[in-house]
Design a protein around this motif. Structure first.
Motif, PDB file in Angstrom:
ATOM      1  N   VAL A 316      43.331  45.038  48.281  1.00 59.34           N
ATOM      2  CA  VAL A 316      44.204  44.849  47.106  1.00 59.34           C
ATOM      3  C   VAL A 316      45.030  43.570  47.184  1.00 59.34           C
ATOM      4  N   HIS A 317      44.732  42.691  48.151  1.00 61.87           N
ATOM      5  CA  HIS A 317      45.601  41.529  48.360  1.00 61.87           C
ATOM      6  C   HIS A 317      45.618  40.570  47.178  1.00 61.87           C
ATOM      7  N   ASP A 318      44.570  40.546  46.377  1.00 65.02           N
ATOM      8  CA  ASP A 318      44.493  39.575  45.279  1.00 65.02           C
ATOM      9  C   ASP A 318      44.736  40.179  43.900  1.00 65.02           C
ATOM     10  N   LEU A 319      45.330  41.371  43.831  1.00 62.40           N
ATOM     11  CA  LEU A 319      45.606  41.960  42.521  1.00 62.40           C
ATOM     12  C   LEU A 319      46.437  41.017  41.650  1.00 62.40           C
ATOM     13  N   GLY A 320      47.335  40.277  42.272  1.00 65.58           N
ATOM     14  CA  GLY A 320      48.205  39.385  41.503  1.00 65.58           C
ATOM     15  C   GLY A 320      47.493  38.223  40.852  1.00 65.58           C
ATOM     16  N   ARG A 321      46.232  37.974  41.224  1.00 64.05           N
ATOM     17  CA  ARG A 321      45.472  36.893  40.569  1.00 64.05           C
ATOM     18  C   ARG A 321      45.414  37.080  39.062  1.00 64.05           C
ATOM     19  N   VAL A 322      45.375  38.336  38.611  1.00 67.56           N
ATOM     20  CA  VAL A 322      45.168  38.579  37.186  1.00 67.56           C
ATOM     21  C   VAL A 322      46.344  38.110  36.350  1.00 67.56           C
ATOM     22  N   ALA A 323      47.491  37.839  36.977  1.00 72.69           N
ATOM     23  CA  ALA A 323      48.637  37.330  36.227  1.00 72.69           C
ATOM     24  C   ALA A 323      48.463  35.869  35.852  1.00 72.69           C
ATOM     25  N   ILE A 324      47.501  35.202  36.469  1.00 72.25           N
ATOM     26  CA  ILE A 324      47.238  33.785  36.196  1.00 72.25           C
ATOM     27  C   ILE A 324      45.985  33.700  35.336  1.00 72.25           C
ATOM     28  N   GLY A 325      46.034  32.939  34.283  1.00 72.68           N
ATOM     29  CA  GLY A 325      44.922  32.873  33.342  1.00 72.68           C
ATOM     30  C   GLY A 325      43.612  32.481  33.989  1.00 72.68           C
ATOM     31  N   ALA A 326      42.526  33.075  33.480  1.00 74.47           N
ATOM     32  CA  ALA A 326      41.200  32.790  34.037  1.00 74.47           C
ATOM     33  C   ALA A 326      40.848  31.311  33.924  1.00 74.47           C
ATOM     34  N   GLU A 327      41.420  30.621  32.937  1.00 72.32           N
ATOM     35  CA  GLU A 327      41.087  29.205  32.780  1.00 72.32           C
ATOM     36  C   GLU A 327      41.539  28.386  33.988  1.00 72.32           C
ATOM     37  N   ILE A 328      42.579  28.835  34.680  1.00 66.96           N
ATOM     38  CA  ILE A 328      43.024  28.120  35.883  1.00 66.96           C
ATOM     39  C   ILE A 328      42.055  28.353  37.029  1.00 66.96           C
TER      40      ILE A 328
END
Length: 531
Positions: A316-328
């Motif tokens: 679950v370490h990367d759950l916070g990725r979803v807060a950053i837009g996929a375009e980045i």
């Protein structure tokens, strides 16, 4: 998954993990934090007011928590067409008339600050792409939400509901799967609750009640819509000053559902997969890091309980990725300062999601530290070696190795030999823990190079400092290493001179800051018995 378990079996309430996933979907959708929990409270109050049975109430509860679980499906495609403007322009009208929905999509296509001719061009270019992408994207969102529901242990009665996420009472849903009472009652309740929660946030409870009346018989079941509108003052009453977490968990209809043993690990893996769906370049990343970190932990002779905790934190370490837009995450070139700052915050967002759950909060110190570095150059806290446990160091090394072996928009996968050399340089520079790097490389089937130790310490001197940090005296260090006390003392004095300290406490701090603490089954000094 079952409501009961054998005594002593590790178990966690399903609602606790599903509600945490719901928090992550808030980040992925650009909603206020806990918006999904508010939607669920509204849905369960509406279900109670309608007098539905316990089975339908439970279906409503879980379907609402998971109603946006498909938000990472094809997110990279959606980002190319709309950027991050769907929440602003489409969601307020998504349950409105066909004209309102189309207008919302048109407004979402161009950048609002663009000159009129540019906007017109963007609309003309975007419309065909939108038409081609709409149905596949919505189908994928429904399928992914249903699959995730199954992976977090929910029954087919819930997973099947999510196929109806985009349907309408009048049969004009974009996927045209059902209409009227063909749509299960639980999902008809969710449709009303989700839209009312959003309208309440935008225009207030009174206007939300008015809109649900207007949409009765069109988007919504007339009976469900009338019940909501008539009871809006009570149903939509939420305390904005307090967290909705505890109330949401307490609102789970009985019997309470539990995740037991391996079901927990499957649910955590599903949460990692949810995050990795954000970009094709990330597919399988969380599971791969978890497997590598756990294998490295075994090489460090870490006990089974901590190895399991490390593996779960890695999932679950990367759950916070979803807060950053996929375009980045999809950007093929260098990130600008603003984009880089957003990326640096994704471990913080992981911590936000995990911290609400008492079970997941125990994973936070490891999961949230996967980009920290021993010298303080990492993010998001800039923690230094003394603050980072061995589990956190192993996860950081495993994450770095695995990421380098994966393709990214700006580069191809880095060859293994080059990856090995790069990790060795990071350890030599005092950014990654040398022992953690060695364990990760060996777990990955690579031959670990001889790593430079900080301050010019030899391998033996580094071992000695690590043992001193565990409280061993000179004679105990000698016995642990199979050398004479005189030789051990010489190593100690040489090490003290190189690291410019004169006390055990200072040497211990240096050892913690530079990854020299001896872990695993090596001896540790114990205090004398007190009578």
């Amino acid at each position: 998954m079952s409501a009961q378990s054998s005594p002593g079996a590790e178990q966690v309430g399903s609602a606790e993990l599903v509600a945490a996933l719901c928090l992550a979907t808030d980040l992925g959708m650009g909603f206020p934090f806990e918006h999904g929990l508010h939607s669920t409270l509204i849905a369960i109050r509406l279900a109670e007011r309608l007098g539905v049975g316990s089975a339908t109430a439970s279906q409503t509860y879980y379907a609402c928590l998971l109603s946006h679980a498909g938000c990472t499906a094809d997110a990279h495609v959606t980002a190319e067409v709309f950027g991050d403007s769907l929440t602003t322009h489409l969601h307020p009208v998504i349950r409105g008339s066909g004209r309102e929905v189309f207008s919302g999509l048109i407004r979402a296509l161009p950048a609002p600050e663009s000159p009129a001719p540019v906007r017109a061009f963007q609309v003309a270019r975007g419309l065909p792409r939108m038409a081609r992408a709409q149905r596949p994207h919505l189908t994928a969102s429904c399928e992914v939400a249903g699959m995730l529901a199954g992976e977090v242990g929910l029954s087919p009665s819930v997973t099947g509901l999510l196929a109806y996420l985009t349907e309408r009472w009048d049969g004009r849903g974009p996927l045209h799967r059902a209409k009227g009472e063909e749509i299960p009652l639980a999902m008809r309740i969710v449709h009303v609750a989700v839209d009312c929660a959003f309208q309440r946030q935008l225009v207030g409870a009174d206007d939300a009640a008015r809109l649900v009346r207007e949409r009765a018989g069109h988007a919504f079941d007339p009976e469900v819509a009338a019940c909501m509108a008539d009871g809006a003052e009570e149903i939509l009453a939420l305390d904005e000053r307090a967290s909705a977490w505890e109330e949401t968990l307490a609102s789970e209809p009985g019997p309470r559902l539990m995740l037991i043993g391996e079901e927990l690990d499957r649910a955590l893996a599903a949460m990692g997969n949810f995050a990795d769906l954000l970009s094709p370049y990330l597919a399988g990343h969380s599971a791969g890091v978890a497997e590598l970190a756990a294998a490295a932990a075994q090489r460090c002779r870490i006990d089974a309980a901590d190895t399991r905790r490390l593996r779960r934190a890695a999932l679950v370490h990367d759950l916070g990725r979803v807060a950053i837009g996929a375009e980045i995450w999809q950007k093929p070139g260098s990130l600008n300062a603003d984009e880089w700052e957003k990326v640096r915050l994704h471990p913080y967002h992981t911590e936000r999601v995990l911290s609400r759950s008492s079970f997941l909060a125990a994973l936070t110190p490891v999961a949230g530290a996967h980009h920290e570095r021993l010298d303080g150059s990492g993010y998001h806290r800039g923690a230094t070696g003394g603050e980072l446990t061995l589990l956190a160091r192993l996860l950081a090394a495993a994450d770095a190795y695995h990421a380098m072996t994966e393709p990214r928009p700006h580069r191809a996968p880095i060859p293994q030999q080059q990856t090995t050399e790069e990790l060795a340089r990071e350890a030599g520079a005092g950014r990654l823990d040398a022992d953690a790097v060695t364990a990760v490389l060996e777990a990955a089937g690579q031959r670990a190079p001889r790593l430079e130790r900080p301050a010019g310490l030899t391998e033996r001197e580094a071992e000695v400092v690590g043992l001193l940090a565990r409280g061993l005296q000179t004679k105990q260090v000698a016995r642990a290493l199979g050398i004479s006390a005189k030789t051990a003392d010489r190593h100690i004095q040489n090490a003290y001179r190189k690291i410019d300290v004169s006390t055990r406490a200072a040497a211990t701090l240096f050892a913690m800051e530079h990854g020299l603490v001896a872990w695993g089954e090596l001896p540790m000094a114990r205090p004398a018995n007190r009578s």
